[in-house]
Design an enzyme around this catalytic site. Structure first.
Site, PDB file in Angstrom:
ATOM      1  N   TYR A 117      24.858  46.431  -2.019  1.00  0.00           N
ATOM      2  CA  TYR A 117      25.750  45.774  -1.058  1.00  0.00           C
ATOM      3  C   TYR A 117      25.750  44.261  -1.253  1.00  0.00           C
ATOM      4  O   TYR A 117      26.799  43.614  -1.195  1.00  0.00           O
ATOM      5  CB  TYR A 117      25.334  46.113   0.374  1.00  0.00           C
ATOM      6  CG  TYR A 117      25.531  47.544   0.747  1.00  0.00           C
ATOM      7  CD1 TYR A 117      26.789  48.140   0.713  1.00  0.00           C
ATOM      8  CD2 TYR A 117      24.456  48.339   1.131  1.00  0.00           C
ATOM      9  CE1 TYR A 117      26.971  49.469   1.056  1.00  0.00           C
ATOM     10  CE2 TYR A 117      24.630  49.671   1.484  1.00  0.00           C
ATOM     11  CZ  TYR A 117      25.880  50.228   1.441  1.00  0.00           C
ATOM     12  OH  TYR A 117      26.058  51.545   1.779  1.00  0.00           O
ATOM     13  N   LYS A 157      26.383  55.991  -3.699  1.00  0.00           N
ATOM     14  CA  LYS A 157      25.866  54.829  -4.401  1.00  0.00           C
ATOM     15  C   LYS A 157      24.347  54.744  -4.227  1.00  0.00           C
ATOM     16  O   LYS A 157      23.819  55.324  -3.260  1.00  0.00           O
ATOM     17  CB  LYS A 157      26.566  53.556  -3.906  1.00  0.00           C
ATOM     18  CG  LYS A 157      26.299  53.207  -2.424  1.00  0.00           C
ATOM     19  CD  LYS A 157      25.032  52.404  -2.231  1.00  0.00           C
ATOM     20  CE  LYS A 157      24.547  52.463  -0.823  1.00  0.00           C
ATOM     21  NZ  LYS A 157      23.095  52.299  -0.721  1.00  0.00           N
TER      22      LYS A 157
END
Length: 362
Positions: free
Chosen positions: A218, A134
């Site tokens: 996140y 990611k």
């Protein structure tokens, strides 16, 4: 950190009958079903060196089979440390020959985001399943091209969202799904750390840098997973306290998300502030998690006294084993390419909001 792309000794040719076949599909069809899949790591920076490679010594459904690097000294060091044969060592130029290597089933792309699309597409064309770190890519267009390439080659694409494999994160996702405390009203989600580096890809726009290209995902995921919904609008503000370092990209981002149910989320992410927590206010209770996206130690509590503190030996090992099981059993991945795309849609809207100074529909 500028990735080096120096040439070094080419990969040795595969011996035997494998060299007679021109297509990877024919090779794949003649191979017996494996119980443990071989993974090649592409890019041997910190995450591969300190986290993925050690985790691959703990996995049950996969193992470290090969590497791809532009640095000859790294290739030699990894070859010695992990007993990797010469035929499973590639550089960025001869990478496509991996198509003819039956030892490697999965290519794990661990490069700066700007390089994800190129190597995911090349891996897919080589007939290999793909794990991609990611954030998935800098743009929605890149993500869509990556998904399309993997579908065209009939290979799976998993995004390295290790947290979604963590039972502590799954615990608060279940609260949203079951509506244990009723509907979500407000989420506060933060993820950041103080980065002292001054010349890293995270500070370079051309390589996919900026805090939204790292910790921002996140903070965003905390809100998305806590509500179980996709946001419909966002308003954002970018800032920096170190303009001499963050010349091209943002150091800190604050953004407010609106969700279809009426829930809202206030999110913060930064390369200049240490913070990592999730707070969810429901109609009839609350949930807190701190940290919310650490490599270990994610733990929290709920208003009814429930403690969230599930042990986990290695997020990365669990992630790779579960993704490999999905490949072996041809079942759904926990975080497929479409999940990465969902985040990048929001990230693009965040940047549009910063540029316009207005709320942006997603």
């Amino acid at each position: 950190m500028q990735i080096e792309r120096r040439d070094f000794l080419s990969t040795l040719s595969l011996a035997g009958a494998a060299t007679l076949f021109s297509g990877h599909s024919l090779l794949a069809s003649t191979n017996p079903k494996k119980e443990k899949l071989g993974i090649a790591l592409v890019g041997l920076g910190y995450y591969s060196t300190d986290l993925l490679a050690p985790a691959l010594q703990m996995t049950e459904k996969c193992h470290l089979a090969g590497i791809v690097t532009g640095t000859p000294s790294k290739a030699e060091a990894w070859k010695t440390k992990y007993n990797i044969p010469d035929k499973n060592i590639y550089n960025y130029q001869n990478f496509d020959k991996i198509a003819d290597n039956p030892d490697i089933d999965i290519v794990y792309v661990v490069l700066p985001p700007s390089m994800h699309r190129e190597f995911v597409v090349r891996a897919a064309k080589a007939g290999k399943h793909v794990f991609c770190e990611k954030p998935m890519a800098p743009s929605v267009a890149d993500c869509e091209a990556m998904i399309a390439a993997c579908k065209a080659s009939k290979v799976k694409l998993a995004i390295g969202y290790r947290c979604q494999h963590d039972p502590n994160i799954q615990a608060y996702m279940k609260v949203a799904k079951d509506q244990k405390f009723g509907k979500v009203k407000m989420v506060n989600s933060a993820a950041g750390y103080f980065d002292a580096r001054t010349d890293h890809w995270k500070q370079k726009k051309s390589l996919g840098g900026g805090v939204m290209g790292d910790m921002g995902v996140y903070a965003l995921q905390g809100a998305r997973l806590a509500t179980g919904e996709e946001p419909i609008s966002v308003i954002a503000q970018a800032s920096t306290t170190r303009p001499e370092i963050y010349k091209e990209v943002e150091e800190t981002m604050m953004f407010m998300l609106d969700f279809p149910s009426g829930a809202r989320a206030a999110c913060q992410t930064s390369f200049g502030i240490n913070m990592n927590y999730l707070q969810v206010s429901y109609e009839k209770g609350w949930l807190k998690l701190e940290p919310q996206s650490g490599y270990s130690g994610n733990k929290g509590s709920m208003s009814d006294g429930t403690i969230i503190n599930f042990p986990i030996k290695s997020q990365q090992a669990k992630q790779m084993d579960e993704d490999c099981l999905a490949i072996l059993n041809n079942t759904d991945l926990i975080a497929p390419g479409e999940e990465g795309l969902r985040d990048i849609r929001v990230v693009e809207a965040i940047y549009k909001s910063v540029a316009s100074g207005k709320s942006v529909r997603i």
